[in-house]
Design an enzyme around this catalytic site. Structure first.
Site, mmCIF file in Angstrom:
data_model
loop_
_atom_site.group_PDB
_atom_site.id
_atom_site.type_symbol
_atom_site.label_atom_id
_atom_site.label_comp_id
_atom_site.label_asym_id
_atom_site.label_seq_id
_atom_site.Cartn_x
_atom_site.Cartn_y
_atom_site.Cartn_z
ATOM 1 N NE ARG A 23 -3.685 4.061 6.456
ATOM 2 C CZ ARG A 23 -4.287 3.077 7.117
ATOM 3 N NH1 ARG A 23 -5.492 3.245 7.581
ATOM 4 N NH2 ARG A 23 -3.670 1.943 7.287
ATOM 5 N NE ARG A 27 -11.631 3.696 6.371
ATOM 6 C CZ ARG A 27 -11.524 2.690 7.236
ATOM 7 N NH1 ARG A 27 -12.461 1.796 7.307
ATOM 8 N NH2 ARG A 27 -10.477 2.606 8.018
ATOM 9 N NE ARG A 36 -12.110 1.709 -0.445
ATOM 10 C CZ ARG A 36 -12.947 0.696 -0.393
ATOM 11 N NH1 ARG A 36 -13.687 0.395 -1.439
ATOM 12 N NH2 ARG A 36 -13.053 -0.041 0.685
ATOM 13 C CG ASP A 72 -2.519 -1.477 2.908
ATOM 14 O OD1 ASP A 72 -3.120 -0.647 3.600
ATOM 15 O OD2 ASP A 72 -2.017 -2.515 3.376
ATOM 16 C CE1 TYR A 144 -2.274 -6.198 9.880
ATOM 17 C CE2 TYR A 144 -0.154 -5.168 9.371
ATOM 18 C CZ TYR A 144 -1.423 -5.111 9.944
ATOM 19 O OH TYR A 144 -1.830 -3.973 10.581
HETATM 20 O O1 CP3 Z 1 -1.178 7.419 4.320
HETATM 21 C C1 CP3 Z 1 -1.860 7.389 3.275
HETATM 22 O O2 CP3 Z 1 -2.833 8.157 3.052
HETATM 23 C C2 CP3 Z 1 -1.414 6.467 2.169
HETATM 24 C C3 CP3 Z 1 -2.099 5.231 2.065
HETATM 25 C C4 CP3 Z 1 -1.945 4.173 3.150
HETATM 26 C C5 CP3 Z 1 -2.970 3.233 3.419
HETATM 27 N N1 CP3 Z 1 -2.493 2.328 4.321
HETATM 28 C C6 CP3 Z 1 -4.304 3.213 2.795
HETATM 29 C C7 CP3 Z 1 -5.386 2.427 3.414
HETATM 30 C C8 CP3 Z 1 -0.867 3.857 3.974
HETATM 31 C C9 CP3 Z 1 0.470 4.551 4.126
HETATM 32 C C10 CP3 Z 1 -1.216 2.689 4.694
HETATM 33 C C11 CP3 Z 1 -0.298 2.023 5.630
HETATM 34 C C12 CP3 Z 1 -0.773 0.881 6.425
HETATM 35 N N2 CP3 Z 1 -1.666 -0.090 6.063
HETATM 36 C C13 CP3 Z 1 -0.260 0.569 7.703
HETATM 37 C C14 CP3 Z 1 0.831 1.324 8.422
HETATM 38 C C15 CP3 Z 1 0.341 2.538 9.129
HETATM 39 C C16 CP3 Z 1 -0.547 2.240 10.302
HETATM 40 O O3 CP3 Z 1 -1.750 2.560 10.213
HETATM 41 O O4 CP3 Z 1 -0.036 1.738 11.315
HETATM 42 C C17 CP3 Z 1 -0.921 -0.580 8.138
HETATM 43 C C18 CP3 Z 1 -0.725 -1.281 9.465
HETATM 44 C C19 CP3 Z 1 -1.802 -1.013 7.088
HETATM 45 C C20 CP3 Z 1 -2.682 -2.215 7.063
HETATM 46 C C21 CP3 Z 1 -4.102 -1.817 6.892
HETATM 47 N N3 CP3 Z 1 -4.663 -1.441 5.689
HETATM 48 C C22 CP3 Z 1 -5.095 -1.744 7.889
HETATM 49 C C23 CP3 Z 1 -4.899 -2.079 9.351
HETATM 50 C C24 CP3 Z 1 -6.279 -1.307 7.263
HETATM 51 C C25 CP3 Z 1 -7.664 -1.197 7.910
HETATM 52 C C26 CP3 Z 1 -8.308 -0.052 8.239
HETATM 53 C C27 CP3 Z 1 -7.640 1.259 8.527
HETATM 54 O O5 CP3 Z 1 -7.959 2.250 7.861
HETATM 55 O O6 CP3 Z 1 -6.795 1.285 9.447
HETATM 56 C C28 CP3 Z 1 -5.976 -1.116 5.883
HETATM 57 C C29 CP3 Z 1 -6.878 -0.627 4.821
HETATM 58 C C30 CP3 Z 1 -6.561 0.731 4.288
HETATM 59 N N4 CP3 Z 1 -5.321 1.132 3.844
HETATM 60 C C31 CP3 Z 1 -7.470 1.823 4.124
HETATM 61 C C32 CP3 Z 1 -6.736 2.877 3.571
HETATM 62 C C33 CP3 Z 1 -7.253 4.238 3.163
HETATM 63 C C34 CP3 Z 1 -8.974 1.796 4.399
HETATM 64 C C35 CP3 Z 1 -9.602 1.232 3.175
HETATM 65 C C36 CP3 Z 1 -11.066 1.528 3.018
HETATM 66 O O7 CP3 Z 1 -11.877 0.859 3.702
HETATM 67 O O8 CP3 Z 1 -11.421 2.384 2.173
#
Ligand code: CP3
Length: 329
Positions: A23, A27, A36, A72, A144
């Site tokens: 990540r 944010r 965003r 994602d 999910y």
């Molecule tokens: O790592 C990176 O920077 C690459 C991008 C990336 C995102 N999600 C962007 C994102 C990666 C590799 C993921 C993986 C992801 N997404 C996982 C596996 C890793 C983990 O955290 O366990 C999971 C379970 C998700 C599902 C998901 N997507 C969730 C639970 C959320 C909610 C909030 C959060 O940040 O945890 C998201 C949204 C998401 N995916 C955001 C980002 C940057 C936040 C979006 C925003 O509000 O701007």
């Protein structure tokens, strides 16, 4: 030209420990929040120009060894006909196992934007920086799909899998094949390595993990042209089983000390494992935790420094810089 991260993943000696953060684009960065405010999450992911820009934001700020593509784990499911929104996590209609089995195959044409993002990032970053593609592991995607979003206990998932393991196996197998196609789109576009995120595998007992979760993860990664990393947080009880997945490296969270985790994993590369909470403390504490991980690894080749899970959104940017600098020495 060598990409340190790729060398370490293949357990070859490197001049210093490579580092990136899960990540890392997100944010905690003001420039991310700014972009965003002008694009929805899904619009940002599916617009290569924007997704590439977000991928590059942390690379411009910090001397990272890897650029993980902005998307994602749920993104490819949208290309299989699953409607969803993000608030901030994925929200969708709960699916039965039968409905998951009936999803359409992944059409590579519908995820072309991911390939285009990868090509743009590769063209922009230094040769030394590895471009990291990724996908969600089948059981994590199924979690999910079945729950319709995140959940505390994932009761629908766990009871559904227990009630009909044969249907769960078919659903996981089809998700595994779909993620294999999705990862192939990314490697064809030039990803140097890929990571499989298995966030919810740790919910399961060892037998269910070995019989259902693991074979599907192996299907997603089998026969790719590039080495891969498998990451399942809160899954210390499965570490000895994980190498059967066939990845080159394994991510570990902070719950098990990295030397102990490595002993349980055996002869593979390892990634981790500073607790993301440490990055919210202070520079001294960050340096101490980085040194502890590096000391536990010692001079064994095959370590990639990372956090034990994604970076927290309330992390001060200067603390991220301190983390990266502490690794680079
Ligand atoms: O790592 C990176 O920077 C690459 C991008 C990336 C995102 N999600 C962007 C994102 C990666 C590799 C993921 C993986 C992801 N997404 C996982 C596996 C890793 C983990 O955290 O366990 C999971 C379970 C998700 C599902 C998901 N997507 C969730 C639970 C959320 C909610 C909030 C959060 O940040 O945890 C998201 C949204 C998401 N995916 C955001 C980002 C940057 C936040 C979006 C925003 O509000 O701007």
């Amino acid at each position: 030209m060598t990409r340190r991260l790729l060398e370490a993943l293949q357990r070859r000696p490197v001049d210093r420990t490579p580092v990136w953060m899960m990540r890392q684009a997100g944010r905690y960065l003001p420039e991310y929040r700014d972009l965003r405010s002008r694009h929805s999450f899904q619009e940002a992911v599916s617009t290569p120009e924007v997704a590439a820009e977000i991928t590059l934001q942390p690379i411009r700020r910090f001397a990272l060894d890897g650029a993980v593509i902005f998307a994602d784990i749920m993104t490819p499911l949208e290309a299989m006909g699953v409607a969803m929104s993000f608030d901030p996590g994925p929200k969708l209609r709960p699916h039965t196992l039968r409905e998951v089995i009936g999803l359409s195959d992944l059409d590579p044409e519908k995820v072309r934007f991911v390939g285009e993002t990868i090509r743009r990032v590769r063209a922009e970053v230094d040769d030394e920086v590895a471009v990291i593609g990724f996908a969600g592991a089948p059981i994590t995607l199924l979690a999910y799909l079945v729950e319709g979003g995140g959940s505390k206990e994932f009761m629908e998932l766990r009871s559904g899998v227990a009630a009909d393991p044969a249907a769960a196996r078919d659903a996981l197998d089809s998700l595994g094949r779909a993620m294999h196609s999705y990862l192939t789109v990314q490697t064809d576009a030039g990803a140097d390595l890929v990571q499989l995120f298995d966030t919810w595998a740790g919910l399961f007992d060892r037998t269910t993990y070995a019989e259902l979760c693991l074979p599907a993860a192996r299907t997603a990664l089998a026969g790719l042209d590039v080495p891969s990393i498998y990451f399942a947080p809160a899954a210390g009880h499965t570490l000895d089983l994980q190498p059967a997945i066939g990845a080159a490296g394994y991510g570990v969270d902070w719950r098990v000390p990295i030397d102990e985790a490595w002993n349980r994993l055996g002869d593979v590369a390892i990634q981790g494992n500073v607790d993301p909470a440490i990055l919210r403390t202070d520079v001294d504490t960050i340096q101490r935790h980085v040194s502890d991980v590096l000391d536990r690894v010692g001079d064994r080749p095959g370590h990639i420094m990372n956090l034990g899970h994604g970076i927290d959104r309330h992390t001060p940017v200067e603390h991220v810089a301190a983390f990266v600098e502490a690794v680079r020495g």
